[in-house]
Design an enzyme around this catalytic site. Structure first.
Site, PDB file in Angstrom:
ATOM      1  N   ILE A   1       0.818  -1.223   0.000  1.00 27.59           N
ATOM      2  CA  ILE A   1       0.000   0.000   0.000  1.00 27.59           C
ATOM      3  C   ILE A   1       0.839   1.255   0.000  1.00 27.59           C
ATOM      4  O   ILE A   1       0.297   2.360  -0.030  1.00 27.59           O
ATOM      5  CB  ILE A   1      -0.967   0.011   1.208  1.00 27.59           C
ATOM      6  CG1 ILE A   1      -0.204  -0.112   2.526  1.00 27.59           C
ATOM      7  CG2 ILE A   1      -2.015  -1.066   1.077  1.00 27.59           C
ATOM      8  CD1 ILE A   1      -1.103   0.002   3.754  1.00 27.59           C
ATOM      9  N   GLY A   2       2.157   1.125   0.044  1.00 24.22           N
ATOM     10  CA  GLY A   2       2.991   2.324   0.015  1.00 24.22           C
ATOM     11  C   GLY A   2       4.464   1.983   0.037  1.00 24.22           C
ATOM     12  O   GLY A   2       4.871   0.913   0.491  1.00 24.22           O
TER      13      GLY A   2
ATOM     14  N   GLY B   1       8.454   4.016   0.563  1.00 25.58           N
ATOM     15  CA  GLY B   1       9.194   5.213   0.920  1.00 25.58           C
ATOM     16  C   GLY B   1      10.680   4.996   0.743  1.00 25.58           C
ATOM     17  O   GLY B   1      11.124   3.968   0.228  1.00 25.58           O
TER      18      GLY B   1
ATOM     19  N   GLY C   1      11.735   1.871   3.010  1.00 29.11           N
ATOM     20  CA  GLY C   1      11.041   0.596   3.064  1.00 29.11           C
ATOM     21  C   GLY C   1       9.683   0.636   2.401  1.00 29.11           C
ATOM     22  O   GLY C   1       9.317   1.594   1.729  1.00 29.11           O
TER      23      GLY C   1
ATOM     24  N   VAL D   1       5.360  -0.518   2.826  1.00 31.03           N
ATOM     25  CA  VAL D   1       4.267  -0.720   3.780  1.00 31.03           C
ATOM     26  C   VAL D   1       3.248  -1.674   3.169  1.00 31.03           C
ATOM     27  O   VAL D   1       2.811  -1.480   2.031  1.00 31.03           O
ATOM     28  CB  VAL D   1       3.589   0.612   4.152  1.00 31.03           C
ATOM     29  CG1 VAL D   1       2.469   0.369   5.164  1.00 31.03           C
ATOM     30  CG2 VAL D   1       4.608   1.591   4.714  1.00 31.03           C
TER      31      VAL D   1
ATOM     32  N   LYS E   1       5.209  -1.948   8.219  1.00 32.00           N
ATOM     33  CA  LYS E   1       6.282  -1.203   7.566  1.00 32.00           C
ATOM     34  C   LYS E   1       7.551  -2.044   7.617  1.00 32.00           C
ATOM     35  O   LYS E   1       8.122  -2.261   8.680  1.00 32.00           O
ATOM     36  CB  LYS E   1       6.505   0.142   8.263  1.00 32.00           C
ATOM     37  CG  LYS E   1       7.565   1.008   7.605  1.00 32.00           C
ATOM     38  CD  LYS E   1       7.649   2.364   8.299  1.00 32.00           C
ATOM     39  CE  LYS E   1       8.683   3.264   7.650  1.00 32.00           C
ATOM     40  NZ  LYS E   1       8.747   4.589   8.314  1.00 32.00           N
TER      41      LYS E   1
ATOM     42  N   ASP F   1       9.745  15.440   9.409  1.00 37.45           N
ATOM     43  CA  ASP F   1       9.322  15.081   8.057  1.00 37.45           C
ATOM     44  C   ASP F   1       7.798  15.120   7.943  1.00 37.45           C
ATOM     45  O   ASP F   1       7.169  14.221   7.380  1.00 37.45           O
ATOM     46  CB  ASP F   1       9.839  13.689   7.683  1.00 37.45           C
ATOM     47  CG  ASP F   1       9.760  13.420   6.179  1.00 37.45           C
ATOM     48  OD1 ASP F   1       9.673  14.390   5.410  1.00 37.45           O
ATOM     49  OD2 ASP F   1       9.783  12.241   5.784  1.00 37.45           O
TER      50      ASP F   1
END
Length: 1012
Positions: free
Chosen positions: A706-707, A709, A712, A714, A729, A837
């Site tokens: 689902i994501g 970065g 890493g 997710v 994560k 961040d």
């Protein structure tokens, strides 16, 4: 004479008859031989259960065997339950054609269930539960007399058979690996009284045909993958006594008539689904109910006051819903529960209950053992009514807004074993009366405002396992008496003002696995007796004033996983003994005064798991540490031969030995079982293994991604066995900085708990299936995704694609949530945290669009009372850490981190959400930024730059003139954007604090809500 003469002949005749019978029995191989074949398939018989199965004993006398002597001697029952037998079930049992009962439960049988068992026409009971049987369930359709089929707690796969025997009364398939759906044909078994397929992977809903199972009394389908609306067929099964559909994906509204339709219901479990709406008041018409669990759903409204009608109620679990109570009328349910005289457990934790807890809590049953009220918005003094609950075992009030001192009478509740009062605003000292609670197992007072000393009398709690008092204002010493508690497993006293040396008595805490006493004023040497605590896994002593050398005895703690001695005044060299700790995964010795050569083995070979920066005198070590070589001492008396030995032979030998040790270490590490640990920051959470996460994500399947970065990926997953949906994560440890990001996030989340921070559930620091390091954090899943997705994703509308509509109220609410989170991080926590961040992708939203700040991978921690902050987990770096467009200018220029960095980022996000313009948009170049754009148009032309949707929102209302709406809208937007400008000032000294931001936004929100 005649009798005497006939005597021998008579005896011979009797003996002959007996011989004939025995010979006939022994000659019947139909049943004896199958039993012997069964015995041959047993590989281990630890209790000698089959010792009697030999030639000298008739097989009908063998242990577990029962024969019938009606017509011929045949085996009718084989019962070897709980004998510890290991092996496989021989297909020969299918030859016992007269067998009625076969019970092999609670052993260690493996392999498949023999198909031959389906040929036993007289079989009535088949119980193979509690083994490790695999494969599919064979067809048993020919076992026409079978009434009980008990296969629970195995590893069976495949689907539920469609041709089950029609005379079944009890069918138990609990805890296997079955898939597919529940066959409609099960409903044809009209004699069925109990059906359970709980804890499998069953999908779909309960078949409509189940409405025909009028004799069904027990229906258990919990912990599966079932979905759909509440199964309506259930309402037709009026004889139902026990119902569990918990931990699935059912949704919708629970029928209001459920209690009327199921009048005989005694236990109901609907927990961990997605049911919404009000709790059906008709439940109380099922007057025999003793257990109700509807937790972890989305129920709203009030708790029904009619629950008091259930006189037999012993268990009521309503936690993790959206239930409300604010007024005296709303709290009437608490008074009504006083009529439930057998109530032993009550949980309304994690709801929206607010205000003071009514004194009627003291009227609850004298049998009450568990009272769970945590995670609400309760306030006021410690509830005095609890003093009447003399048999309480657990009192849980954590995560509320309670104030006042802790009452001394708390120590008079002699049955207490668990006290959870963390995350409140309790003040004053720790009551010394707590030492009277001789059965106390866990004492959690973390994150309050307690002061004074830790009472030495707590050392008298000889059953205590957890002492958690971090994040308070305690001072004085750590009492030596607590180290004499033989059962103590966890000590957490961080973030207080404790001082003086750590007493040598700590070596007596033999069961201690977790020691966290960082961020205090402790001094003196670290006791060498700490090495006697061989059960320790986590040791965190950082941010104190410890001096002297690091005890070499720490190398005796063979189970140690994490050691943090950073930010102290330690001197001397690093003990070589630490390199022998084979389970040590993270070692932080940074910012001390250590010197000398760094060891080269064990943890010291892994530069990503080691922090030694801030020690100017260290040298040597593995090449990956990039330290200067240690100075070499030359001897004037060395001759040429010795020089050759030193320069050539010994280095070569060392290299060979090192290579062999490394190869052996690598071999052991790759073959080592996956082992999960609770990190120091996450010690209160349950452990989880790599294999658990593989199962939760279906092998980290791409469709669960689902994501992604910089450090890493997710994944969405479901934890077994409770089916809880989570976000996992997984850190890409091959990426530079990922390891430190993992540590930073763990450290940041160590003691923070706030409704607007992403809730972390646990962590995994382990080895993957290839023997590589594996690190992951498990968070509560946020179903609405992140703010960036909400702002910029589109949806279809009448054939066209348009941006999601987000109302002004929703935008205000989101930014209020984020401001509350940052205010908590900056100002309401003793170890203040700077996020560093903040951006829309790191703001996650739940179903109600409540915002939660996440991703603390770049977080920094306050080290002193000065306004500046530095990264306590890394050395200085030239690289920019943050996201372009959101980074404060002074931080981008290499300046120190402060809370003003987050304030700037918050301001950018605030301007972005109200203008719907990304700070990285192409229009922002040549010095133009989103802040400058706002400033240029402020205040007269504000409406020209805000999101057009906000201008259209109220213009559809016919009851208010458009000019008034636009003026009101402009005023709200003017106020909001002015806050954004105050946050994005170029100079950090000119920016307002998050306390001011949160106060202003709350004021704007309140004014807006009053006006609408």
């Amino acid at each position: 004479m005649k009798l005497t003469a006939m005597g021998p002949f008579f005896l011979v005749l009797i003996a002959s008859c007996i011989h004939v019978v025995i010979c006939s029995s022994n000659g019947n191989h139909n049943d004896r031989l199958p039993l012997l074949e069964f015995k041959k398939a047993i590989s281990l018989d630890p209790r000698q259960a089959l010792m009697s199965w030999n030639d000298s004993t008739h097989f009908c006398s063998w242990e577990g065997v029962l024969c019938s002597v009606k017509n011929s001697i045949r085996v009718i029952s084989l019962n070897l339950t709980n004998r510890g037998l290991v092996g496989q079930i021989s297909p020969s049992l299918g030859n016992l054609t007269f067998l009625k009962i076969l019970v092999l439960s609670t052993n260690s049988f493996s392999g498949e269930i023999p198909r031959s068992l389906g040929h036993l026409p007289h079989l009535q009971i088949l119980s193979l539960q509690n083994n490790t049987l695999q494969g599919r369930i064979p067809t048993l359709a020919n076992c026409s007399k079978l009434t009980e089929l008990l296969l629970a707690n195995n590893q069976l796969t495949g689907q539920i058979p469609v041709d089950l025997p029609q005379r079944l009364e009890n069918l138990d398939l609990t805890t296997n690996n079955l898939t597919g759906t529940i066959p409609d044909s099960v409903a044809n078994i009209t004699m069925l009284q109990m059906f359970s397929c709980a804890m499998n992977y069953i999908e779909g809903n309960i078949p409509n045909e189940f409405a025909n199972l009028l004799r069904l009394q027990v229906l258990l389908v919990s912990i599966n993958k079932m979905s759909g609306l509440f199964p309506q067929p259930i309402l037709n099964i009026s004889n139902l006594v026990e119902l569990s559909i918990a931990i699935n994906d059912f949704s919708g509204v629970v029928p209001s008539s459920i209690g009327n339709s199921l009048p005989d219901l005694q236990a109901i479990e609907l927990d961990d689904n997605f049911f919404h709406g009000h709790i059906p008041s008709s439940l109380t018409n099922a007057s025999k109910l003793y257990s109700i669990d509807i937790s972890s759903n989305k129920f709203t409204g009030l708790v029904p006051g009619s629950f008091g009608k259930l006189s037999k109620l012993t268990w009521l679990n309503l936690q993790l819903n959206k239930l409300q109570a604010r007024t005296t009328q709303d709290w009437k349910f608490m008074g009504s529960l006083a009529n439930c005289t057998e109530l032993s457990e009550l949980s309304v934790a994690y709801n929206y209950l607010a205000g003071q807890l009514p004194n009627s809590v003291g009227n609850l049953s004298s049998m009450l053992q568990g009272l769970f009220l945590g995670g609400n918005q309760l306030s006021g003094n410690f509830p005095s009514g609890i003093a009447n609950l003399r048999n309480l075992v657990t009192v849980s009030l954590f995560g509320n807004n309670f104030t006042s001192v802790l009452p001394e009478w708390l120590g008079t509740l002699n049955s207490l074993q668990v006290i959870q009062l963390s995350d409140n605003f309790f003040t004053g000292p720790i009551p010394s009366s707590l030492s009277n609670l001789s059965q106390l197992i866990s004492l959690d007072l973390e994150s309050n405002q307690l002061n004074g000393n830790i009472p030495p009398s707590l050392g008298g709690l000889q059953m205590l396992q957890e002492l958690l008092i971090s994040s308070n204002n305690l001072h004085g010493t750590i009492p030596k008496e607590i180290f004499t508690i033989p059962t103590l497993v966890r000590i957490s006293l961080s973030f207080n003002r404790l001082q003086a040396p750590l007493h040598a008595n700590i070596g007596n805490a033999k069961q201690l696995t977790y020691l966290q006493i960082s961020s205090n004023n402790l001094s003196g040497e670290i006791p060498s007796t700490l090495g006697n605590c061989e059960s320790l896994e986590i040791v965190v002593l950082g941010h104190n004033f410890f001096s002297g050398s690091i005890p070499a005895s720490l190398g005796n703690i063979s189970n140690l996983h994490f050691l943090n001695l950073s930010h102290n005044n330690l001197t001397g060299s690093i003990p070589v003994s630490l390199s022998g700790l084979q389970f040590l995964e993270q070692l932080d010795l940074s910012f001390n005064h250590l010197k000398g050569e760094v060891p080269t083995k064990g943890i010291f070979k892994n530069a990503t798991a080691l922090w030694i920066n801030g020690n100017q005198g260290l040298c040597g070590g593995p090449p990956g540490l990039h330290l200067l070589a240690c100075p070499v001492m030359h001897s004037n008396s060395a001759n040429h031969k010795l020089s050759v030995i030193w320069k050539i032979v010994i280095p070569v030998a060392i290299v060979l030995v090192f290579a062999a040790v490394f190869a052996f270490w690598l071999f052991r590490r790759r073959n080592q079982k996956t082992k999960a640990i609770s990190l120091p920051s996450l010690g209160r959470f349950p452990r989880i293994s790599y294999s658990d996460l593989v199962r939760a994500t279906e092998g980290f399947a791409r469709y669960n991604l689902i994501g992604q970065g910089r450090y890493g990926s997710v994944y969405r997953g479901k934890l077994f066995p409770d089916g809880k949906e989570v976000a996992i994560k997984v850190f890409s440890l091959e990426t530079r900085g990922a390891q430190k990001s993992f540590i930073a996030e763990c450290s940041a989340l160590r003691n923070v708990r706030h409704r607007n921070l992403v809730p972390i559930l646990t962590a995994c620091s382990s080895i993957d299936s290839n023997g590589n390091d594996f690190k992951a954090l498990v968070y509560e899943f946020m179903p609405r995704g992140d703010l960036h997705n909400l702002l910029y994703s589109t949806h279809s509308s009448e054939g066209s694609s348009c941006l999601n509509y987000i109302s002004l109220a929703q935008r205000l609410s989101i930014m209020v949530d984020v401001s509350d989170a940052l205010m908590y991080l900056h100002h309401n926590h003793q170890g203040a945290i700077v996020h560093c961040d903040l951006k829309p992708r790191n703001i996650l939203l739940d179903d109600d669009l409540v915002a939660h700040v996440g991703d603390f991978g770049l977080a920094r921690f306050k080290l002193d009372t000065a306004p500046s902050f530095v990264d306590s987990n890394s050395t200085s770096s030239v690289a920019i850490k943050g996201t372009i467009g959101y980074i404060a200018p002074e931080y981008a220029a290499g300046g120190q981190v402060s809370t003003a960095v987050d304030v700037y980022s918050f301001g950018v996000v605030l301007l972005e959400i109200f203008t719907r313009r990304s700070p990285t948009d192409d229009m922002f170049k040549d010095g133009m930024t989103i802040a400058k754009l706002t400033e240029i148009n402020f205040p007269d032309n504000v409406l020209q730059i805000v999101d057009p949707q906000l201008l259209q929102e109220l213009e559809q209302r016919e009851d208010v003139p458009t000019t008034i709406i636009r003026d009101s809208r402009a005023q709200i937007l003017h106020s909001v954007l002015s806050i954004g400008l105050c946050c994005t000032k170029t100079s950090p000294n000119e920016r307002i604090s998050m306390q001011e931001v949160a106060a202003k936004l709350h004021g704007i929100q309140d004014a807006y809500l009053r006006g609408n």
